[in-house]
Scaffold this motif. Structure first.
Motif, PDB file in Angstrom:
ATOM      1  N   HIS A  18      52.783  33.388  28.885  1.00  0.00           N
ATOM      2  CA  HIS A  18      52.820  33.966  27.614  1.00  0.00           C
ATOM      3  C   HIS A  18      52.321  35.439  27.806  1.00  0.00           C
ATOM      4  N   GLN A  19      51.012  35.563  28.415  1.00  0.00           N
ATOM      5  CA  GLN A  19      50.488  36.773  28.267  1.00  0.00           C
ATOM      6  C   GLN A  19      51.541  37.809  29.075  1.00  0.00           C
ATOM      7  N   THR A  20      52.181  37.371  30.031  1.00  0.00           N
ATOM      8  CA  THR A  20      53.393  38.349  30.760  1.00  0.00           C
ATOM      9  C   THR A  20      54.164  38.536  29.923  1.00  0.00           C
ATOM     10  N   ARG A  21      54.629  37.707  29.000  1.00  0.00           N
ATOM     11  CA  ARG A  21      55.646  38.211  28.055  1.00  0.00           C
ATOM     12  C   ARG A  21      55.268  39.079  26.789  1.00  0.00           C
ATOM     13  N   ARG A  22      54.011  38.824  26.535  1.00  0.00           N
ATOM     14  CA  ARG A  22      53.510  39.699  25.629  1.00  0.00           C
ATOM     15  C   ARG A  22      53.268  41.016  25.979  1.00  0.00           C
ATOM     16  N   SER A  23      52.804  41.254  27.208  1.00  0.00           N
ATOM     17  CA  SER A  23      52.754  42.586  28.101  1.00  0.00           C
ATOM     18  C   SER A  23      54.174  43.285  28.155  1.00  0.00           C
ATOM     19  N   GLU A  24      55.041  42.271  28.321  1.00  0.00           N
ATOM     20  CA  GLU A  24      56.650  43.026  28.489  1.00  0.00           C
ATOM     21  C   GLU A  24      56.985  43.550  27.158  1.00  0.00           C
ATOM     22  N   LEU A  25      56.706  42.585  26.171  1.00  0.00           N
ATOM     23  CA  LEU A  25      57.043  42.928  24.729  1.00  0.00           C
ATOM     24  C   LEU A  25      56.356  44.298  24.244  1.00  0.00           C
ATOM     25  N   ALA A  26      54.906  44.539  24.647  1.00  0.00           N
ATOM     26  CA  ALA A  26      54.302  45.692  24.124  1.00  0.00           C
ATOM     27  C   ALA A  26      55.006  46.934  24.810  1.00  0.00           C
ATOM     28  N   GLY A  27      55.260  46.785  26.264  1.00  0.00           N
ATOM     29  CA  GLY A  27      55.725  47.982  26.926  1.00  0.00           C
ATOM     30  C   GLY A  27      57.323  48.430  26.335  1.00  0.00           C
ATOM     31  N   PHE A  28      58.006  47.354  26.022  1.00  0.00           N
ATOM     32  CA  PHE A  28      59.130  47.432  25.480  1.00  0.00           C
ATOM     33  C   PHE A  28      59.306  48.199  24.194  1.00  0.00           C
ATOM     34  N   LEU A  29      58.374  47.793  23.222  1.00  0.00           N
ATOM     35  CA  LEU A  29      58.348  48.410  22.013  1.00  0.00           C
ATOM     36  C   LEU A  29      57.587  49.840  22.144  1.00  0.00           C
ATOM     37  N   ARG A  30      56.800  50.098  22.870  1.00  0.00           N
ATOM     38  CA  ARG A  30      56.301  51.395  23.166  1.00  0.00           C
ATOM     39  C   ARG A  30      57.364  52.390  23.648  1.00  0.00           C
ATOM     40  N   ALA A  31      57.890  51.993  24.631  1.00  0.00           N
ATOM     41  CA  ALA A  31      59.176  52.750  25.424  1.00  0.00           C
ATOM     42  C   ALA A  31      60.262  53.091  24.167  1.00  0.00           C
ATOM     43  N   ARG A  32      60.582  52.201  23.243  1.00  0.00           N
ATOM     44  CA  ARG A  32      61.476  52.529  22.246  1.00  0.00           C
ATOM     45  C   ARG A  32      61.094  53.273  21.161  1.00  0.00           C
ATOM     46  N   ARG A  33      59.886  53.023  20.791  1.00  0.00           N
ATOM     47  CA  ARG A  33      59.065  53.980  19.782  1.00  0.00           C
ATOM     48  C   ARG A  33      59.126  55.242  20.195  1.00  0.00           C
ATOM     49  N   GLU A  34      58.685  55.630  21.460  1.00  0.00           N
ATOM     50  CA  GLU A  34      58.478  56.851  22.053  1.00  0.00           C
ATOM     51  C   GLU A  34      59.889  57.684  22.396  1.00  0.00           C
ATOM     52  N   VAL A  67      50.335  48.465   9.635  1.00  0.00           N
ATOM     53  CA  VAL A  67      50.048  49.274  10.626  1.00  0.00           C
ATOM     54  C   VAL A  67      49.220  48.620  11.716  1.00  0.00           C
ATOM     55  N   THR A  68      48.147  47.753  11.169  1.00  0.00           N
ATOM     56  CA  THR A  68      47.246  47.085  11.928  1.00  0.00           C
ATOM     57  C   THR A  68      48.137  45.826  12.639  1.00  0.00           C
ATOM     58  N   TRP A  69      48.952  45.235  11.809  1.00  0.00           N
ATOM     59  CA  TRP A  69      50.111  44.243  12.561  1.00  0.00           C
ATOM     60  C   TRP A  69      50.657  44.918  13.574  1.00  0.00           C
ATOM     61  N   TYR A  70      51.349  45.848  13.207  1.00  0.00           N
ATOM     62  CA  TYR A  70      52.329  46.393  14.259  1.00  0.00           C
ATOM     63  C   TYR A  70      51.746  46.870  15.497  1.00  0.00           C
ATOM     64  N   THR A  71      50.356  47.653  15.384  1.00  0.00           N
ATOM     65  CA  THR A  71      49.534  47.972  16.586  1.00  0.00           C
ATOM     66  C   THR A  71      49.295  46.857  17.479  1.00  0.00           C
ATOM     67  N   TRP A  72      48.607  45.479  16.710  1.00  0.00           N
ATOM     68  CA  TRP A  72      48.484  44.438  17.333  1.00  0.00           C
ATOM     69  C   TRP A  72      49.755  43.932  18.331  1.00  0.00           C
ATOM     70  N   LEU A  73      50.916  44.042  17.620  1.00  0.00           N
ATOM     71  CA  LEU A  73      52.054  43.537  18.393  1.00  0.00           C
ATOM     72  C   LEU A  73      52.124  44.281  19.561  1.00  0.00           C
ATOM     73  N   GLU A  74      52.105  45.827  19.343  1.00  0.00           N
ATOM     74  CA  GLU A  74      52.533  46.631  20.444  1.00  0.00           C
ATOM     75  C   GLU A  74      51.504  46.587  21.507  1.00  0.00           C
ATOM     76  N   GLN A  75      50.253  46.076  21.343  1.00  0.00           N
ATOM     77  CA  GLN A  75      49.208  46.001  22.166  1.00  0.00           C
ATOM     78  C   GLN A  75      49.374  44.683  22.811  1.00  0.00           C
ATOM     79  N   GLY A  76      50.481  43.896  22.608  1.00  0.00           N
ATOM     80  CA  GLY A  76      50.554  42.706  23.314  1.00  0.00           C
ATOM     81  C   GLY A  76      49.531  41.453  22.760  1.00  0.00           C
ATOM     82  N   ARG A  77      48.941  41.566  21.641  1.00  0.00           N
ATOM     83  CA  ARG A  77      48.079  40.434  20.993  1.00  0.00           C
ATOM     84  C   ARG A  77      48.931  39.155  20.926  1.00  0.00           C
ATOM     85  N   PRO A  78      48.146  38.111  20.879  1.00  0.00           N
ATOM     86  CA  PRO A  78      48.859  36.917  20.487  1.00  0.00           C
ATOM     87  C   PRO A  78      49.228  36.526  19.001  1.00  0.00           C
TER      88      PRO A  78
END
Length: 296
Positions: A18-34, A67-78
Motif C-alpha cells: 500500500h505504501q508503494t501504491r500510494r507513492s506511485e499515486l503521488a508521483g502520477f498526480l504530481r507529474a500530471r499537475r506539472e 487544499v490540505t486534502w489534495y496535498t496529502w493525497l499528492e504526498q502519498g498519505r494513507p
C-alpha cells in the motif's frame, strides 16, 4: 483475514504494497499537475513560478476539493478518496481514459478485477443476447459484470458522468454520486445486493481478492461499511427495480437471477419490463441505441 479485522485495523500503519501504491499515486498526480499550464485552465500566468505547471492549491480550487486534502493525497498519505473527488481531480487534470483508470487503480477505487476473469461458454453468451429487448447481464458472486447485452448497455448508457471502469453492480451503484437520483428504489435494493454479496462471501472467506475488494469498498463508502457490518444475508429472489432515464422517463423492471450451471458461481440477471409503459420505453431506447454502435 476476516473483514471485521480489516475494518478494525483501517487506521493501522499501511503495509509495504500500500505504501508503494500510494507513492506511485503521488508521483502520477504530481507529474500530471506539472504538465498543465495556468493558461490551459483559464488562469493568469501570475508571477514567476518555482515549479512547472499548476500549483497544488490551484488544482485543488479548480477541482473543488480541500487544499490540505489534495496535498496529502499528492504526498502519498494513507487517506481515503471518494470516487466523486477522484472524478473531479481527473477532470481537472484532463486525464484520458487510460490515465483515469490508472488513477483509480492506484487510489484503490476499483474492484480487484474490473472485468471477468474467464470467458464463459459461447452458448451462455448466446442465451444472454437472445433475451432480446430485455436488459440482461452475466455476473459472478461479487457482481462483476462478465457480459451484458445491448439492451442493458443502452439502459445504463448514462449511468456514470465519466466512462465506467468498475464493471460491477455494487461498485457502480454505491460509488456513483448520482446513483440515488437514477435508481429510484436505491434504499431497498442496495442493502439487498450487499446482503447477497455477504451470502456469496461465505464460500470465499480468506480469498485475497474478495477480502481486498471488500476492504476497498469499506474505505471508499461509509454506507457500504455500515451495511456490511450488519451481517445480513439474502438468497436470490424476484425483485422490483425502478430507474429514471433522462430520455424516456421511469423504467420499472422485475429482476430475476438465473444460475448458470455451465459456469458455477455465476448467474444471469434479467430485467423484465414490469408494465406496458416500460416495454414501450425500452423500444424507444432501442431506437436511440441503434444510433450508437456500442452504447456503454
Amino acid at each position: 483475514m476476516a473483514v471485521p479485522d480489516i475494518l478494525d485495523t483501517q487506521q493501522a500503519r499501511p503495509s509495504k504494497p500500500h505504501q508503494t501504491r500510494r507513492s506511485e499515486l503521488a508521483g502520477f498526480l504530481r507529474a500530471r499537475r506539472e504538465r498543465l499550464t495556468p493558461q490551459e485552465v483559464g488562469l493568469p500566468p501570475g508571477p514567476r513560478r518555482r515549479t512547472p505547471g499548476l500549483r497544488r492549491e490551484e488544482l485543488a480550487l479548480l477541482a473543488g476539493v480541500g487544499v490540505t486534502w489534495y496535498t496529502w493525497l499528492e504526498q502519498g498519505r494513507p487517506i481515503n478518496a471518494s470516487v466523486q473527488v477522484l472524478d473531479a481531480v481527473a477532470r481537472t487534470l484532463r486525464l484520458g481514459q487510460a490515465e483515469r483508470e490508472h488513477l483509480y487503480r492506484l487510489a484503490e477505487a476499483t474492484p480487484v478485477h474490473a472485468t471477468a476473469e474467464a470467458e464463459p461458454p459461447a452458448a451462455v453468451v448466446d442465451i444472454l443476447h437472445s433475451l432480446g429487448p430485455s436488459p440482461a447481464i452475466l455476473v459472478n458472486g461479487r457482481f462483476d459484470i462478465i457480459h451484458s447485452n445491448r439492451a442493458h448497455r443502452t439502459v445504463f448508457r448514462g449511468w456514470h458522468e465519466l466512462p465506467c471502469i468498475h464493471r460491477n453492480l455494487l461498485w457502480c451503484g454505491i460509488t456513483e454520486p448520482s446513483a440515488r437520483d437514477k435508481f429510484l428504489n436505491y434504499e431497498d435494493e442496495v442493502p439487498y445486493l450487499v446482503a447477497r454479496l455477504r451470502a456469496n462471501y461465505a464460500a470465499h472467506v480468506g480469498d485475497p481478492e474478495w477480502e481486498e475488494d471488500i476492504r476497498r469498498l469499506c474505505e471508499l463508502s461509509a454506507e457500504f461499511a455500515g451495511l456490511w457490518a450488519r451481517h445480513e444475508v439474502r438468497e436470490p429472489e424476484q425483485r422490483l427495480r425502478i430507474f429514471l432515464d433522462a430520455d424516456v422517463g421511469e423504467l420499472r423492471f422485475t429482476i430475476n437471477e438465473l444460475a448458470v450451471s455451465a459456469v458455477p458461481g455465476t448467474c444471469l440477471i434479467v430485467y423484465s419490463p414490469d408494465d406496458p409503459q416500460t416495454r414501450d420505453r425500452l423500444e424507444q431506447l432501442a431506437r436511440l441505441g441503434a444510433r450508437d454502435p456500442d452504447p456503454t
